[in-house]
Design a protein around this motif. Structure first.
Motif, short mmCIF file in Angstrom:
data_model
loop_
_atom_site.label_atom_id
_atom_site.label_comp_id
_atom_site.label_asym_id
_atom_site.label_seq_id
_atom_site.Cartn_x
_atom_site.Cartn_y
_atom_site.Cartn_z
N THR A 66 0.69 -1.59 0.49
CA THR A 66 0.28 -0.02 0.09
C THR A 66 0.63 1.23 0.35
OG1 THR A 66 -1.57 -1.18 1.38
CG2 THR A 66 -1.68 1.14 1.66
N LEU A 67 1.65 1.17 0.42
CA LEU A 67 2.93 2.43 0.91
C LEU A 67 3.09 3.28 -0.68
CD1 LEU A 67 5.06 1.76 3.63
CD2 LEU A 67 4.47 3.31 3.95
N PRO A 68 3.32 2.19 -1.87
CA PRO A 68 4.35 3.16 -2.78
C PRO A 68 2.62 4.03 -3.77
CG PRO A 68 5.01 0.95 -3.10
CD PRO A 68 3.67 0.73 -2.26
N LEU A 92 0.23 5.34 -1.69
CA LEU A 92 0.26 6.22 0.00
C LEU A 92 1.24 7.32 -0.79
CD1 LEU A 92 -0.93 4.43 2.81
CD2 LEU A 92 -2.33 5.78 1.01
N ALA A 93 2.79 7.11 -1.55
CA ALA A 93 3.40 8.29 -1.27
C ALA A 93 3.09 8.95 -2.55
CB ALA A 93 5.08 6.93 -1.67
N VAL A 94 3.13 8.52 -3.56
CA VAL A 94 2.37 9.51 -4.91
C VAL A 94 1.19 10.28 -4.34
CG1 VAL A 94 1.85 8.81 -6.89
CG2 VAL A 94 3.85 7.46 -6.06
N TYR A 95 0.35 9.65 -3.68
CA TYR A 95 -1.55 10.01 -3.95
C TYR A 95 -0.37 11.58 -3.43
CZ TYR A 95 -5.50 11.82 -2.95
OH TYR A 95 -6.38 12.20 -2.90
N PRO A 96 -0.27 12.24 -2.55
CA PRO A 96 0.14 13.98 -2.29
C PRO A 96 0.86 14.63 -3.01
CG PRO A 96 0.83 11.78 -0.12
CD PRO A 96 1.14 11.65 -1.28
#
Length: 292
Positions: free
Chosen positions: A267-269, A271-275
């Motif tokens: 899930t982290l990748p 979540l890292a791209v979304y902002p």
């Protein structure tokens, strides 16, 4: 007037309470997964539900980082997501731009066919036969090429292109710019909001996709992370699965913390791209969908 002000504040307070409860319901599963991934297996087994672990453990992450299979599958997922998203945006723009031209011969017919494809498709078996006939089975191309253009995203991009001022393209043509030159030098740089929105749509779709890999990829060394996550979940719940596929270093049965750690890692990748795309997301989706 005083009563009206009191009622207004009361309504605002109720709204805050309701929205806070809804937000908590949405965030709680993520908190549980994150906490469970750092909880010792015996505590998680004893309590069942942990939000604030008292016994921290890194066994799940230690296992993941030491397993070449999961790490290579993570790299495959990143490759599919990045490459697939770039190709999706390229081919969607190449098809949306001519359809946005009002003087395109047969443009309305093409749009009707595109909308028809949103309602009816060939189905799973014909699609599989096409993938096999084109020689894409057991290749990463089978996870990218069959879905190069999404009809829904194509319509959004076309509508966005139609809202751009006509004078910009006319000025480019007067200066001698070709259609492709106008698209790549003028139209696409002006379309950052819709491109960011569609990039997020395509990237999330590629990252979360596992069914196509199950259908088209027989070589387990080419499986993306979501397929391995599915395999771990099935085996950890006592389901039917081939444990030998996980490799020699696979833990039998997989611990609950390992499953939670894989979920966090997968899930982290996103979540890292979304902002970085959030500021364009709502604007691009809205601008591309209000005009038909």
């Amino acid at each position: 007037m005083a009563d009206r002000g009191f009622l207004s504040r009361l309504a605002d307070g109720l709204n805050y309470i309701i929205l806070s409860m809804v937000a908590l319901m949405c965030v709680l599963p993520f908190i549980y997964i994150l906490a469970a991934s750092f909880t010792a297996p015996e505590e998680l087994l004893r309590k069942g539900f942990v939000l604030f672990p008292t016994q921290f453990s890194l066994e799940g992450y230690r296992y993941i980082l030491s397993t070449k299979t999961i790490m290579s599958s993570l790299g495959i997922s990143i490759f599919i997501t990045v490459t697939g998203t770039l190709l999706n945006l390229l081919f969607t723009a190449l098809m949306a731009y001519p359809l946005a031209q009002r003087d395109l011969m047969g443009g309305k017919l093409f749009m009707k066919l595109i909308v028809f494809s949103m309602l009816f498709s060939g189905g799973m078996i014909p699609t599989y036969l096409v993938v096999r006939w084109t020689g894409l089975l057991d290749s990463l191309g089978s996870l990218i090429i069959p879905g190069l253009i999404s009809a829904f995203n194509l319509i959004i991009m076309r509508n966005f292109f139609q809202q751009l001022p006509d004078g910009i393209e006319e000025a480019a043509r007067i200066d001698g710019s070709s259609d492709l030159g106008t698209l790549f030098r003028i139209v696409i740089p002006l379309s950052a909001p819709v491109l960011a929105s569609l990039a997020l749509f395509y990237a999330v779709g590629h990252w979360n996709s596992y069914f196509n890999a199950v259908l088209y990829i027989n070589d387990n060394t080419k499986w993306p992370i979501q397929v391995w996550l599915r395999q771990i979940v099935i085996l950890s719940e006592g389901g039917i699965g081939d444990m030998s596929l996980m490799g020699d270093d696979y833990v039998v049965p997989p611990a609950e913390t390992i499953k939670m750690a894989v979920i966090v890692l997968s899930t982290l990748p996103i979540l890292a791209v979304y902002p970085f795309l959030q500021k364009h997301f709502a604007k691009g989706a809205l601008l591309g969908s209000v005009k038909g």
